[in-house]
Motif scaffolding. Structure first.
Motif, short mmCIF file in Angstrom:
data_model
loop_
_atom_site.label_atom_id
_atom_site.label_comp_id
_atom_site.label_asym_id
_atom_site.label_seq_id
_atom_site.Cartn_x
_atom_site.Cartn_y
_atom_site.Cartn_z
N HIS A 64 0.88 -1.02 0.10
CA HIS A 64 -0.07 0.21 0.05
C HIS A 64 0.85 1.28 0.05
O HIS A 64 1.99 1.23 0.52
N ALA A 66 1.12 5.39 0.72
CA ALA A 66 0.47 6.56 1.22
C ALA A 66 0.80 7.90 0.64
O ALA A 66 1.96 8.25 0.49
N ARG A 68 -0.46 12.28 0.15
CA ARG A 68 -1.07 13.45 0.91
C ARG A 68 -1.41 14.67 0.03
O ARG A 68 -0.39 15.00 -0.92
N PHE A 126 -3.51 4.95 0.61
CA PHE A 126 -4.10 5.67 1.68
C PHE A 126 -3.84 7.11 1.31
O PHE A 126 -2.63 7.49 1.45
N SER A 128 -4.52 11.07 1.95
CA SER A 128 -4.85 12.04 2.94
C SER A 128 -5.12 13.56 2.14
O SER A 128 -4.46 13.88 1.55
N ASN A 223 4.34 8.98 0.45
CA ASN A 223 5.18 9.18 1.85
C ASN A 223 5.83 7.92 2.38
O ASN A 223 6.87 7.87 2.94
N HIS A 224 5.05 6.72 1.90
CA HIS A 224 5.73 5.44 2.17
C HIS A 224 5.13 4.30 1.43
O HIS A 224 3.80 4.64 0.99
N GLN A 265 0.40 -3.34 12.11
CA GLN A 265 1.36 -2.47 11.19
C GLN A 265 2.58 -2.13 12.31
O GLN A 265 2.37 -1.85 13.37
N PHE A 293 8.99 7.58 5.69
CA PHE A 293 9.63 6.46 6.75
C PHE A 293 9.08 5.14 6.04
O PHE A 293 8.59 5.12 4.98
N GLU A 295 7.52 1.28 6.40
CA GLU A 295 6.15 0.60 7.32
C GLU A 295 5.97 -0.78 6.57
O GLU A 295 6.36 -0.92 5.43
N PHE A 401 -7.98 0.09 6.27
CA PHE A 401 -7.20 0.60 7.40
C PHE A 401 -7.89 0.76 8.55
O PHE A 401 -8.80 0.44 8.66
N ALA A 406 -3.62 4.38 11.75
CA ALA A 406 -2.89 5.44 10.72
C ALA A 406 -2.73 6.55 11.83
O ALA A 406 -1.44 7.07 11.30
N ILE A 409 0.51 5.94 13.22
CA ILE A 409 1.75 5.85 12.28
C ILE A 409 2.24 7.34 11.97
O ILE A 409 3.37 7.68 11.97
N PHE A 410 1.19 8.33 11.64
CA PHE A 410 1.56 9.78 11.38
C PHE A 410 2.16 9.93 12.66
O PHE A 410 3.24 10.59 12.27
C1 OOG Z 1 -0.62 8.07 6.09
C2 OOG Z 1 -0.68 7.09 7.44
C3 OOG Z 1 -1.55 6.03 7.53
C4 OOG Z 1 -1.35 3.67 7.58
O1 OOG Z 1 -0.98 2.56 6.98
O2 OOG Z 1 -2.30 3.24 8.39
C5 OOG Z 1 -1.25 4.50 6.66
C6 OOG Z 1 0.23 8.95 6.15
O3 OOG Z 1 1.16 9.06 6.71
O4 OOG Z 1 0.20 9.68 5.18
O5 OOG Z 1 -0.44 4.88 5.83
#
Ligand code: OOG
Ligand code: NI
Length: 469
Positions: A64, A66, A68, A126, A128, A223-224, A265, A293, A295, A401, A406, A409-410
């Motif tokens: 997955h 992420a 923004r 994901f 945002s 982002n990841h 996670q 980062f 994950e 998710f 989430a 993680i943020f």
């Molecule tokens: C998204 C954070 C949420 C997850 O796996 O729950 C997420 C972000 O940092 O933009 O990726």
């Protein structure tokens, strides 16, 4: 001309993003190597039902992402890019509420919704979106400057959007268009080398480093990217042995006596990346930012509404028990897991059969043909059919998710605490509002899982000549 189908676009896009991100963030490549080693180890364990929640081909390719974005326009555009690849918005996550010190975004996840499409390639993103109108974070003046900054940037070119709409309309693209679409779509998420306005970035960082990452720059980036592993506890231990500093917990359900449920996670802080900064006097200086980062996740069985309620309650109770224990001595990750596992073992049935019987998790059902020849007329209720062995449950994997994870993680990866003024109120930014922004249906994840379950039960009813459970 041969048509590149939507799932092929999706799979190739995921591959290209992974390749690009691996070059940008070398720790991601290490994570992929360790994930592969973990999955190989699980597959070679005798008697392990390693492929029960998806074929190893699916799991190996599974990621997955992420990302923004800053405005409703950008959100609507990214929805068109993902729709081209058969990825549709599912679920609404309000990260502003999900933790004590929150993040000023609301999110959805773009993913395939159809079981066959998920089996082909389940790539999900994901996504945002910043909420500059939220007074708890942004003053009226900052909102105005932020929105005018965002209105001046272009994340997705017209050429990309035209190709995206064409792919949606024709359910694929000819090979020339496919190549161009993939090139442009991947490039849209590449980390920009353009200089960042230091003062502007700093000002936003004081509100939230997520706000700065989104609204402080003129482009967007991955982002990841998160691979899936079959044993996340093993992965965690292996990463620590390699000297990679992981966050101190695995988010989500504990390791316990039963099967994996929902989503577990964990993450690690990536290194600072070199970026250029424009200073107040107009000069450009080299500097660095640490916003991306690594994950990793393990996916389990999708929980029903009822199962989810139990999960949420257990999460609160675990936190409380951990707080109580922490009052006397520090609680290690292992001790935390033990506290949670004990509660889970007491309150959740630890078998698939039990989870199905109590309607705590989603399964598809098939008729147990061993039972058929001399059995008597089966009853109609699903629990009876399960209990008497007329049907066999097969788990449905969780494709979504968890808002609390989430937020965790943020937060675990923020570089500043930010600020939030809870005395201020905010206008309704909810799932209906998000659906309006997207201009297309925002799917309810429970309805999707339930649809898959129902379809299987309809087949069972036909085969057993009953009116249907
Ligand atoms: C998204 C954070 C949420 C997850 O796996 O729950 C997420 C972000 O940092 O933009 O990726
Ligand atoms: Ni993630």
């Amino acid at each position: 001309m041969p048509i590149t189908q939507q799932w092929e676009l999706r799979a190739e896009f995921a591959r290209r993003l992974s390749h690009m991100y691996g070059k940008e963030v070398p720790a991601y490549t290490t994570l992929l190597e360790v994930s592969q080693a973990v999955n190989d180890a699980v597959l070679s364990r005798p008697g392990a039902d390693a492929e029960r929640l998806g074929s190893i081909a699916r799991v190996t390719a599974e990621r997955h992402g992420a990302i923004r974005v800053g405005t409703p326009q950008e959100m609507a555009q990214v929805a068109r890019v993902f729709a081209a690849m058969g990825m549709y918005p599912v679920g609404f996550y309000d990260l502003r509420e999900a933790a004590a010190s929150s993040v000023p975004v609301v999110s959805t996840a773009f993913r395939p919704t159809d079981p066959d499409e998920l089996a082909r390639n389940p790539f999900r993103v994901f996504t945002s979106m910043l909420v500059p109108s939220d007074r708890r974070f942004f003053s009226a003046d900052l909102q105005r400057r932020l929105e005018s900054f965002l209105a001046r940037r272009t994340l997705f070119t017209t050429e990309l959007l035209v190709l995206a709409d064409r792919a949606s309309e024709y359910r694929g693209l000819n090979s020339g268009d496919a190549e161009m679409f993939l090139t442009l779509a991947t490039a849209a998420f590449k980390l920009s080398t353009e200089a960042v306005d230091r003062a502007w970035y700093r000002e936003l960082e004081q509100v939230s480093s997520v706000a700065a990452d989104i609204g402080g720059v003129t482009s967007t980036h991955v982002n990841h990217l998160t691979p899936r592993v079959l044993d996340i506890d093993d992965l965690y231990a292996r990463m620590e042995r390699r000297g990679i500093d992981m966050i101190d917990t695995i988010q989500g359900p504990p390791r316990w006596a039963g099967p994996d449920l929902l989503l577990r996670q964990t993450s690690f802080r990536a290194l600072a990346e070199p970026r250029m900064f424009r200073e107040a006097d107009g000069s450009v200086e080299a500097g660095s930012l640490r916003v991306r980062f690594g994950e990793v996740e393990a996916r389990g069985i999708a929980a029903t509404v009822r199962g989810r309620e139990v999960y949420d309650r257990l999460t609160v109770e675990t936190e409380q028990a951990v707080r109580e224990a922490a009052a006397t001595a520090p609680v290690s990750a292992e001790a935390r897991n033990a506290i949670a596992a004990e509660q889970w073992n007491q309150r959740m049935p630890a078998t698939e059969q039990g989870l199905a019987l109590h309607d705590l998790a989603y399964f598809t059902y098939t008729v147990n043909t061993d039972k058929l020849p001399n059995g008597h007329a089966p009853s109609r209720s699903l629990p009876d059919l399960i209990d008497e062995g007329w049907v066999r449950p097969e788990p449905i994997v969780y494709e979504d998710f968890l808002p609390k994870s989430a937020a965790g993680i943020f937060l675990s990866n923020l570089t500043s605490d930010g600020r939030k003024d809870d005395t201020q109120s905010t206008a309704a930014v909810d799932a209906d509002w998000m659906e309006g922004v997207l201009g297309r249906p925002l799917h309810d994840p429970y309805a999707l899982y339930d649809g898959v379950r129902r379809a299987s039960l309809a087949r069972v009813a036909t085969e057993l000549h009953i009116r249907g459970p």
